[in-house]
Design a protein around this motif. Structure first.
Motif, PDB file in Angstrom:
ATOM      1  N   ALA A  65       2.443   1.590  -3.396  1.00 39.47           N
ATOM      2  CA  ALA A  65       1.428   1.928  -4.398  1.00 39.47           C
ATOM      3  C   ALA A  65       0.971   3.375  -4.231  1.00 39.47           C
ATOM      4  N   ALA A  66       0.999   3.854  -2.993  1.00 41.35           N
ATOM      5  CA  ALA A  66       0.587   5.233  -2.737  1.00 41.35           C
ATOM      6  C   ALA A  66       1.651   6.237  -3.163  1.00 41.35           C
ATOM      7  N   GLY A  67       2.778   5.741  -3.605  1.00 45.07           N
ATOM      8  CA  GLY A  67       3.829   6.652  -4.033  1.00 45.07           C
ATOM      9  C   GLY A  67       4.494   7.382  -2.892  1.00 45.07           C
ATOM     10  N   LEU A  68       4.422   6.803  -1.694  1.00 48.34           N
ATOM     11  CA  LEU A  68       5.037   7.448  -0.537  1.00 48.34           C
ATOM     12  C   LEU A  68       6.409   6.853  -0.227  1.00 48.34           C
ATOM     13  N   LEU A  96       0.822  -1.206   0.000  1.00 47.76           N
ATOM     14  CA  LEU A  96       0.000   0.000   0.000  1.00 47.76           C
ATOM     15  C   LEU A  96       0.856   1.257   0.000  1.00 47.76           C
ATOM     16  N   HIS A  97       1.893   1.250   0.787  1.00 47.36           N
ATOM     17  CA  HIS A  97       2.717   2.453   0.899  1.00 47.36           C
ATOM     18  C   HIS A  97       3.473   2.714  -0.396  1.00 47.36           C
TER      19      HIS A  97
END
Lengths: 281, 281, 281, 281
Positions: D85-88, D82-83
């Motif tokens: 994929a979130a571009g973070l 998730l992190h």
């Protein structure tokens, strides 16, 4: 230097171990369901000492495929201990009911929290579980000190309970709730469950509510919370817009996340704080 | 599509504009200080309608060089409105005293919140300001519904008030507080102010407190909060360790940040939630 | 003890004061607009020392009624200094253009970031501002190291720039963007501005885009961020759903908050981290 | 309405299921340890498609009693998916070594990440594991694209690796690290482990480091992170102060929390972002 450090360590340890919360179970022999249902109950630190105190209560509902032990398995005890010890929520009792079917290995009757033919779970909850639990434990037992929260199917259940029984709850916190869309029958989803979702699809049902019903629903404090990668997000966004357009105050949060325990365990502290502020004096 | 969107927009606007909090000022003609001191008071949404309700109170202290308007300038009203509307803190009255010298342009007497020769601010606060404010507004006015918070010099003041008058406060929240180190005199810091810090350097004073004093201090709920780039961080870390080693529960948070308004405006919602959970029923 | 504390304090101070970022201004004599436009530019700590280094760039847009100084007034320098120093974003240059009308006291031409009759701001931006700034400063100047972000009208501008010029930007971060609804003319909103919003209402325009356009838009990394009490929230939620339904990955966040600087200053660090992860190597 | 909602649901589902990261294991037949050690390796979404790309790497260390599977059991895969994929954070490979003893059921040699008589884990890591893993997978393999992080004993290991081998790592992230205090032997802690902690008690060892060593250590980007209820907090606070006083930049965060997986799974995204910003171009 090392000596003083060692002393600190020992003291810190004793502080962090001071929280003596515990999770107990209660068996309720349900006439309505025709079986025994076990419920897990979180008793906060201090419950055993402050025997003159009564506590507010949060009903915390599991999702499809879960049981009364699911939140425990997610680690709710540690998270609640720390958040309460930090003074970011009020000491409260947390009741985790079980909405799985009779036979733990047979999900045939896992049909959510509503009444279904032969499985009147909603009646069980309000007529048997709530009275039994609130008598067994030192729970204040009025609307001002009762809240409901839940994830996925349990978020649907929270909406169901607080929309059709608003006189019971001061707050409702919906996590990743199934609020729109009716999925097909599958290994996980029985025909009965799908039928229940069709009957109580809230993005369809809510706009049909009467002004009188809405006036009662508005007395509940609402909080909708769903991850931006959750496949159920659309239902949350739609119901939120519908509630606001009807003048019903509601909170909305969208964090990074999908439909899983990592998201819910981070939502739990927010829920504890939110329902705490609604426990009036 | 566009039509429905426009309708939503209008409704959202009305919701977000619904918060009718306001900040008023009260002038107190102080016999103790020999001058008039103005205090800013945040009255939450609903205060004017629910005339039968009494509210808990938070005293929110400014830092060196500030006045009763500093927190307002930082934008506390918007932040409080949203956090209260979100149900993450209880409706409360927030009192922002003024610890600047007599002449607003002359900081000569800006000596913190303690009693100093010729400027007994601490006496003024407890004997004049608190009684006046709690009579003027519908404040519950007992320890269980009173808290103190402040930043920098106001964090020092919060420690001072809650350590020497623990019977007044259920919670104390220290932001970037000056708790250790005595700086030299400078343009900003008068000799009187430096002397006051020397007398009340808490990392030195706290360890000398008696068991009886500690027992009272332990009844206050403590929260220490300071940025990792704050030049005052060391005092917060040291006092936290000292408090824990004396068995006094305290919370600690270190976020990214330095000694500035950006840090404090992010601390404020946490403080509101923390003191709310301590407003017992 | 006190001695060592004093020493720590001094050292901490020097650490936190080490960030030597600065904000400079550049005047661009625009042939396209027929006037001089001033731009603020944030140069990160180290820019003056590492003269052999080139930097990625973020274009950060203000909202209606703002100027190139608005983000500075919100405190962007401190927030960026700390977030970069914390290693949570890459060192970057941040360019803050000015989309206000010619005469600072006359908002008559404040018509957003699009081309309008007699005020071709979009052309100015891509043909004059970007080349001028990227030549004046040590900016890498390719798509992989260029991003755009903005609030409200500037969020609209960010969508506009990244949807119609996707070859320029690796990332776009929209804060509280005006993406749907066309408001009426008012003191703040000129006829020209309203007309511009009508032409570029993205919840209407986006669904009409061709597959070829969408394929280019999909190469931009998108992040939509809006408060739950923001009167513009609906546009963000709708566009997010539309983008996802077209298979364009996007992030969504909804925190507690309304349409104000408090929300945006908390969004800024998230934006810095997001665009940093898109600055490829 | 319902129709469109159903369509959205299906599309959302496909988006959230798109992440095709996987965790594989590699067996290394160690001459140095005299046994086979298994390592878990997280390969990010896209690894199998972008076969021309090389990736940065994070070594993620477990705590006392853990194995190469502990982070996986904590749910690192979902959180990382998730992190990223979130571009973070940047796409990266995450290597999870195993520091448990030979016999999984026999913790006799669980002595941390340092060299011990007959169990030269540190040598194994740098001479065998790193070369093997970085050859097996498409890892960039230079200091600028390599980082280390770990929890508790693994936080100690991260400090050990990055202080004694700073030429290997651009960043080090310590979670709830054991940095001070030497506990007694117990069921969990062998004599060998306790002896290792005594030798490498960093709050004692660090102040003795030479200027030359410090100059190298300063090239690593440091981040210390520990819960306020963690019994090991004091070591983190002390080492942070020591590092700052020696002029070594470091980040510090203290959130609410104790010594458990709930704290670490919330630290992980912060760590991913932090090490990402250090992966230079």
């Amino acid at each position: 230097m090392r000596k003083s450090i060692l002393i600190f360590s020992v003291i810190f340890l004793s502080v962090s171990m001071a929280a003596k919360s515990r999770i107990v179970t209660v068996d309720i022999d349900s006439r309505i369901l025709g079986c025994v249902k076990t419920t897990s109950v979180y008793l906060p630190d201090g419950y055993d000492e402050n025997t003159g105190d009564k506590y507010p209560v949060l009903y915390l509902l599991h999702g499809l495929g879960g049981t009364h032990e699911t939140w425990k398995e997610y680690g709710m005890q540690t998270v609640c201990d720390l958040h309460l010890a930090a003074g970011l929520a009020k000491p409260m009792i947390i009741v985790m009911p079980d909405a799985s079917g009779v036979n733990p290995n047979h999900r045939g009757r896992n049909s959510g929290y509503a009444n279904r033919p032969g499985w009147n779970y909603e009646d069980f909850f309000f007529q048997e579980l709530v009275p039994a639990v609130e008598q067994e434990f030192r729970i204040q037992g009025d609307r001002e000190h009762r809240a409901v929260a839940g994830l996925s199917m349990g978020g649907h259940g929270s909406a169901l309970f607080a929309m059709y029984h608003p006189e019971y709850f001061s707050s409702a916190y919906l996590m990743s709730a199934r609020l729109s869309g009716v999925p097909g029958v599958s290994d996980d989803r029985t025909e009965d469950y799908v039928e229940m979702l069709r009957e109580y699809e809230f993005t369809r049902v809510f706009p049909q509510m009467s002004d009188k019903e809405l006036a009662e629903i508005a007395k509940v404090r609402w909080f909708l919370d769903c991850g931006d990668d959750d496949y159920l997000l659309d239902g949350t966004l739609t119901l939120f817009s519908q509630m606001r357009s009807k003048g019903i105050p509601a909170e909305l949060r969208v964090r990074n996340g999908a439909h899983n325990r990592h998201y819910w365990i981070e939502s739990l502290p927010v829920a504890l704080t939110f329902v705490s502020a609604g426990f009036t004096e």
